[in-house]
Design a protein around this motif. Structure first.
Motif, PDB file in Angstrom:
ATOM      1  N   TRP A 106       0.837  -1.199   0.000  1.00 17.60           N
ATOM      2  CA  TRP A 106       0.000   0.000   0.000  1.00 17.60           C
ATOM      3  C   TRP A 106       0.878   1.257   0.000  1.00 17.60           C
ATOM      4  CZ3 TRP A 106      -0.305   3.559   4.097  1.00 17.60           C
ATOM      5  CH2 TRP A 106      -1.279   4.534   3.959  1.00 17.60           C
ATOM      6  N   PHE A 107       1.914   1.263   0.828  1.00 19.90           N
ATOM      7  CA  PHE A 107       2.815   2.413   0.897  1.00 19.90           C
ATOM      8  C   PHE A 107       3.613   2.578  -0.402  1.00 19.90           C
ATOM      9  CE2 PHE A 107       7.065   4.147   1.871  1.00 19.90           C
ATOM     10  CZ  PHE A 107       6.687   5.426   2.241  1.00 19.90           C
ATOM     11  N   ILE A 108       4.177   1.480  -0.924  1.00 20.99           N
ATOM     12  CA  ILE A 108       5.010   1.561  -2.131  1.00 20.99           C
ATOM     13  C   ILE A 108       4.206   2.051  -3.331  1.00 20.99           C
ATOM     14  CG2 ILE A 108       6.295   0.173  -3.817  1.00 20.99           C
ATOM     15  CD1 ILE A 108       7.204  -1.586  -1.408  1.00 20.99           C
ATOM     16  N   LEU A 109       2.981   1.593  -3.457  1.00 14.56           N
ATOM     17  CA  LEU A 109       2.155   1.999  -4.596  1.00 14.56           C
ATOM     18  C   LEU A 109       1.401   3.305  -4.339  1.00 14.56           C
ATOM     19  CD1 LEU A 109       0.765  -1.486  -5.652  1.00 14.56           C
ATOM     20  CD2 LEU A 109       2.674  -0.194  -6.659  1.00 14.56           C
ATOM     21  N   GLY A 110       1.472   3.802  -3.110  1.00 13.47           N
ATOM     22  CA  GLY A 110       0.770   5.039  -2.774  1.00 13.47           C
ATOM     23  C   GLY A 110       1.725   6.194  -2.560  1.00 13.47           C
ATOM     24  N   ALA A 111       1.918   6.576  -1.312  1.00 17.43           N
ATOM     25  CA  ALA A 111       2.717   7.758  -0.961  1.00 17.43           C
ATOM     26  C   ALA A 111       4.156   7.671  -1.451  1.00 17.43           C
ATOM     27  CB  ALA A 111       2.695   7.964   0.552  1.00 17.43           C
ATOM     28  N   PHE A 112       4.716   6.464  -1.489  1.00 19.47           N
ATOM     29  CA  PHE A 112       6.107   6.289  -1.903  1.00 19.47           C
ATOM     30  C   PHE A 112       6.358   6.769  -3.332  1.00 19.47           C
ATOM     31  CE2 PHE A 112       9.549   3.369  -3.440  1.00 19.47           C
ATOM     32  CZ  PHE A 112      10.560   3.846  -2.633  1.00 19.47           C
ATOM     33  N   THR A 113       5.356   6.692  -4.191  1.00 21.33           N
ATOM     34  CA  THR A 113       5.542   7.095  -5.595  1.00 21.33           C
ATOM     35  C   THR A 113       5.938   8.563  -5.717  1.00 21.33           C
ATOM     36  OG1 THR A 113       3.193   7.590  -5.894  1.00 21.33           O
ATOM     37  CG2 THR A 113       3.936   5.367  -6.480  1.00 21.33           C
ATOM     38  N   TYR A 114       5.548   9.379  -4.747  1.00 22.69           N
ATOM     39  CA  TYR A 114       5.857  10.811  -4.795  1.00 22.69           C
ATOM     40  C   TYR A 114       7.191  11.164  -4.130  1.00 22.69           C
ATOM     41  CZ  TYR A 114       0.942  10.854  -6.005  1.00 22.69           C
ATOM     42  OH  TYR A 114      -0.258  10.604  -6.625  1.00 22.69           O
ATOM     43  N   ILE A 115       7.727  10.232  -3.358  1.00 26.07           N
ATOM     44  CA  ILE A 115       8.963  10.526  -2.623  1.00 26.07           C
ATOM     45  C   ILE A 115      10.046   9.475  -2.867  1.00 26.07           C
ATOM     46  CG2 ILE A 115       7.817  11.857  -0.800  1.00 26.07           C
ATOM     47  CD1 ILE A 115       7.989   9.285   0.953  1.00 26.07           C
ATOM     48  N   ILE A 116      10.006   8.816  -4.012  1.00 27.72           N
ATOM     49  CA  ILE A 116      10.962   7.735  -4.272  1.00 27.72           C
ATOM     50  C   ILE A 116      12.401   8.229  -4.150  1.00 27.72           C
ATOM     51  CG2 ILE A 116      11.886   6.168  -6.022  1.00 27.72           C
ATOM     52  CD1 ILE A 116       9.057   5.747  -7.025  1.00 27.72           C
ATOM     53  N   LYS A 117      12.743   9.293  -4.865  1.00 30.66           N
ATOM     54  CA  LYS A 117      14.136   9.752  -4.861  1.00 30.66           C
ATOM     55  C   LYS A 117      14.626  10.151  -3.471  1.00 30.66           C
ATOM     56  CE  LYS A 117      15.119  11.040  -9.592  1.00 30.66           C
ATOM     57  NZ  LYS A 117      15.473  12.104 -10.519  1.00 30.66           N
ATOM     58  N   PRO A 118      13.936  11.042  -2.767  1.00 32.38           N
ATOM     59  CA  PRO A 118      14.460  11.398  -1.441  1.00 32.38           C
ATOM     60  C   PRO A 118      14.485  10.222  -0.466  1.00 32.38           C
ATOM     61  CG  PRO A 118      12.419  12.604  -1.900  1.00 32.38           C
ATOM     62  CD  PRO A 118      12.781  11.852  -3.124  1.00 32.38           C
ATOM     63  N   MET A 119      13.507   9.335  -0.550  1.00 27.37           N
ATOM     64  CA  MET A 119      13.461   8.191   0.357  1.00 27.37           C
ATOM     65  C   MET A 119      14.620   7.230   0.072  1.00 27.37           C
ATOM     66  SD  MET A 119      11.816   6.760   2.851  1.00 27.37           S
ATOM     67  CE  MET A 119      10.082   6.603   2.995  1.00 27.37           C
ATOM     68  N   ILE A 120      14.846   6.913  -1.175  1.00 25.46           N
ATOM     69  CA  ILE A 120      15.940   5.995  -1.520  1.00 25.46           C
ATOM     70  C   ILE A 120      17.283   6.662  -1.254  1.00 25.46           C
ATOM     71  CG2 ILE A 120      17.033   4.660  -3.366  1.00 25.46           C
ATOM     72  CD1 ILE A 120      14.399   3.450  -2.328  1.00 25.46           C
ATOM     73  N   LEU A 121      17.408   7.955  -1.505  1.00 26.55           N
ATOM     74  CA  LEU A 121      18.668   8.638  -1.200  1.00 26.55           C
ATOM     75  C   LEU A 121      18.940   8.650   0.306  1.00 26.55           C
ATOM     76  CD1 LEU A 121      18.626  11.519  -3.828  1.00 26.55           C
ATOM     77  CD2 LEU A 121      20.095   9.477  -3.800  1.00 26.55           C
ATOM     78  N   PHE A 122      17.890   8.748   1.112  1.00 22.36           N
ATOM     79  CA  PHE A 122      18.060   8.622   2.564  1.00 22.36           C
ATOM     80  C   PHE A 122      18.561   7.214   2.909  1.00 22.36           C
ATOM     81  CE2 PHE A 122      16.313   7.320   6.691  1.00 22.36           C
ATOM     82  CZ  PHE A 122      16.987   8.215   7.506  1.00 22.36           C
ATOM     83  N   ILE A 123      17.974   6.202   2.280  1.00 19.80           N
ATOM     84  CA  ILE A 123      18.406   4.821   2.504  1.00 19.80           C
ATOM     85  C   ILE A 123      19.863   4.646   2.072  1.00 19.80           C
ATOM     86  CG2 ILE A 123      18.063   2.437   1.707  1.00 19.80           C
ATOM     87  CD1 ILE A 123      15.013   3.089   1.711  1.00 19.80           C
ATOM     88  N   VAL A 124      20.253   5.301   0.986  1.00 14.35           N
ATOM     89  CA  VAL A 124      21.642   5.247   0.505  1.00 14.35           C
ATOM     90  C   VAL A 124      22.591   5.796   1.572  1.00 14.35           C
ATOM     91  CG1 VAL A 124      23.231   6.316  -1.152  1.00 14.35           C
ATOM     92  CG2 VAL A 124      21.124   5.244  -1.953  1.00 14.35           C
TER      93      VAL A 124
END
Length: 175
Positions: free
Chosen positions: A72-90
């Motif tokens: 639900w999160f990946i297909l919802g809110a995550f779609t708008y914040i993919i880059k900043p979220m993954i860069l944080f994970i990086v």
């Protein structure tokens, strides 16, 4: 076609066996385990950083095998914040890698962050090679318990690393 079921299951089995080995090596060869996690998380930071900058949409594929809440999160809110979220994970992955070089509280903090990271991505399921990430978390826990409180590049303190034990002669023994 590069992807096949044989390739998937072979990779899945190898990854889980490797993380079973890290549980064992975290007790018996903690330096090897630290080096492995340094290389693994360093590579993961580089791979995820370059992937998210080039094609961020690929991270939505993880919804295919994720538990419902993660899907639900990946297909919802995550779609708008993919880059900043993954860069944080990086950044987190790079810091975990860096702490494998250190000792003391910073090293233990890195182990706990690796443990939390492994448990946090476990609900992604098959695409995260579940239960490999849980095995990784166990290895991080054991590693922070069994480390020798040295930097990765330092020699382990012991009789071969420095001072010799004093020799006692009968005249120097104290009763």
């Amino acid at each position: 076609m590069f992807f096949s079921l044989t390739f998937f299951w072979t990779t899945y089995a190898v990854v889980n066996l490797v993380f079973l080995f890290t549980i064992w090596s975290s007790k018996h060869w903690p330096r090897l385990t630290r080096l492995f996690f340094l290389l693994l998380f360093g590579w993961a930071a580089w791979f995820n950083g370059s992937t998210v900058l080039d094609s961020p949409w690929v991270y939505q594929d993880y919804a295919d095998t994720a538990v419902p809440l993660y899907r639900w999160f990946i297909l919802g809110a995550f779609t708008y914040i993919i880059k900043p979220m993954i860069l944080f994970i990086v950044v987190v992955q790079a810091l975990i890698a860096l702490t494998m070089l250190l000792k003391g509280d910073l090293f233990r903090l890195g182990c706990w962050n690796g443990l939390i990271f492994g448990l946090a991505i476990a609900p992604i399921g098959w695409y995260a090679a579940f239960p490999a990430t849980v095995l990784m978390a166990i290895a991080f826990y054991r590693l922070q318990k069994n480390h020798d409180n040295t930097y990765l590049w330092e020699r382990k303190p012991g009789p071969l690393a420095g001072a010799r034990k004093p020799r006692h002669t009968p005249s120097t023994l104290v009763f």
